[in-house]
Motif scaffolding. Structure first.
Motif, PDB file in Angstrom:
ATOM      1  N   LYS A 117      12.709 -95.231  -5.316  1.00 42.14           N
ATOM      2  CA  LYS A 117      11.243 -95.320  -4.478  1.00 42.14           C
ATOM      3  C   LYS A 117       9.723 -95.179  -5.847  1.00 42.14           C
ATOM      4  O   LYS A 117       9.599 -94.831  -6.814  1.00 42.14           O
ATOM      5  CB  LYS A 117      11.491 -94.033  -3.324  1.00 42.14           C
ATOM      6  N   CYS A 118       9.327 -95.587  -4.987  1.00 44.01           N
ATOM      7  CA  CYS A 118       7.895 -95.792  -6.213  1.00 44.01           C
ATOM      8  C   CYS A 118       6.941 -95.070  -5.171  1.00 44.01           C
ATOM      9  O   CYS A 118       5.573 -95.949  -5.389  1.00 44.01           O
ATOM     10  CB  CYS A 118       7.418 -97.455  -5.830  1.00 44.01           C
ATOM     11  N   ASP A 119       7.014 -94.369  -4.205  1.00 48.64           N
ATOM     12  CA  ASP A 119       5.267 -93.905  -3.197  1.00 48.64           C
ATOM     13  C   ASP A 119       4.562 -93.336  -3.938  1.00 48.64           C
ATOM     14  O   ASP A 119       3.642 -93.182  -3.868  1.00 48.64           O
ATOM     15  CB  ASP A 119       6.206 -93.145  -2.731  1.00 48.64           C
ATOM     16  N   HIS A 120       5.087 -92.426  -5.338  1.00 49.39           N
ATOM     17  CA  HIS A 120       4.515 -91.058  -6.574  1.00 49.39           C
ATOM     18  C   HIS A 120       3.692 -92.123  -7.128  1.00 49.39           C
ATOM     19  O   HIS A 120       2.077 -92.276  -7.585  1.00 49.39           O
ATOM     20  CB  HIS A 120       5.355 -90.455  -6.987  1.00 49.39           C
ATOM     21  N   ALA A 121       4.494 -93.751  -7.738  1.00 48.57           N
ATOM     22  CA  ALA A 121       3.575 -93.897  -8.584  1.00 48.57           C
ATOM     23  C   ALA A 121       2.290 -95.210  -7.841  1.00 48.57           C
ATOM     24  O   ALA A 121       1.781 -95.342  -8.458  1.00 48.57           O
ATOM     25  CB  ALA A 121       5.139 -95.235  -9.323  1.00 48.57           C
ATOM     26  N   ILE A 122       3.264 -95.381  -6.833  1.00 47.37           N
ATOM     27  CA  ILE A 122       1.061 -96.530  -5.768  1.00 47.37           C
ATOM     28  C   ILE A 122       0.935 -95.881  -5.691  1.00 47.37           C
ATOM     29  O   ILE A 122      -0.488 -95.912  -6.067  1.00 47.37           O
ATOM     30  CB  ILE A 122       2.959 -97.696  -4.653  1.00 47.37           C
ATOM     31  N   ALA A 123       0.635 -94.061  -5.116  1.00 52.68           N
ATOM     32  CA  ALA A 123      -0.753 -93.230  -4.855  1.00 52.68           C
ATOM     33  C   ALA A 123      -1.164 -93.082  -6.255  1.00 52.68           C
ATOM     34  O   ALA A 123      -2.532 -93.072  -6.198  1.00 52.68           O
ATOM     35  CB  ALA A 123       0.660 -92.249  -4.434  1.00 52.68           C
TER      36      ALA A 123
END
Length: 173
Positions: A117-123
């Motif tokens: 998952k990459c939600d945090h990195a994108i944020a």
């Protein structure tokens, strides 16, 4: 108007603007064609570089900006009292690289390439203005498409996305 005076006017515009100024805007102000303005700006950039000044003239896509030389960053931080910039985590750097090389790209595509998952990195990358939403994919759910920003180019010393180093083919393990 002579060349030296045109450079002085362009320098003043760049100083006041703070942000990248499109070469076509410089051409309009100086009442010259874009090709002539381009040559003028390149000559100015060379002059800044050869004189080893505290500022440099950089090109970002079809625009120019006056910025401080990276080697003087520590002195500027001391003067302004700013703390050292925080570096990006490995996850953020991997996500940023995927976006840079594959833009425009969806979150699902990034996650498929990274395997996580990459939600945090994108944020984090959005918050730091290194990436931005560049549109929506014409597919069910209309997922967001991400691309890099001018700040990304400046931060990594690139004039355009075409300046990214070529990817090396992965070897089979």
């Amino acid at each position: 108007m002579e060349e030296q005076q045109m450079m002085a006017v362009a320098e003043a515009i760049l100083f006041i603007a703070g942000d990248p100024v499109p070469v076509r805007s410089i051409a309009e102000v100086l009442d010259i064609d874009v090709d002539t303005a381009e040559r003028l700006m390149e000559k100015m950039a060379e002059a800044y570089a050869s004189q080893h000044r505290g500022l440099q003239l950089i090109r970002i896509n079809d625009a120019y900006q006056l910025v401080t030389r990276p080697e003087y960053g520590e002195y500027i931080r001391r003067f302004t009292g700013a703390t050292k910039e925080q570096s990006l985590s490995r996850a953020c750097l991997e996500t940023l690289a995927i976006i840079a090389y594959n833009q425009p790209v969806t979150k699902a595509d990034i996650e498929q390439l990274r395997g996580v998952k990459c939600d945090h990195a994108i944020a984090v990358l959005l918050e730091k203005n290194l990436i931005r939403e560049v549109g929506r994919l014409d597919a069910p759910g209309k997922p967001k498409l991400y691309g890099t920003t001018e700040l990304f180019l400046k931060s990594f010393g690139l004039s355009s996305i075409d300046d990214l180093p070529p990817l090396k083919p992965q070897q089979a393990t």
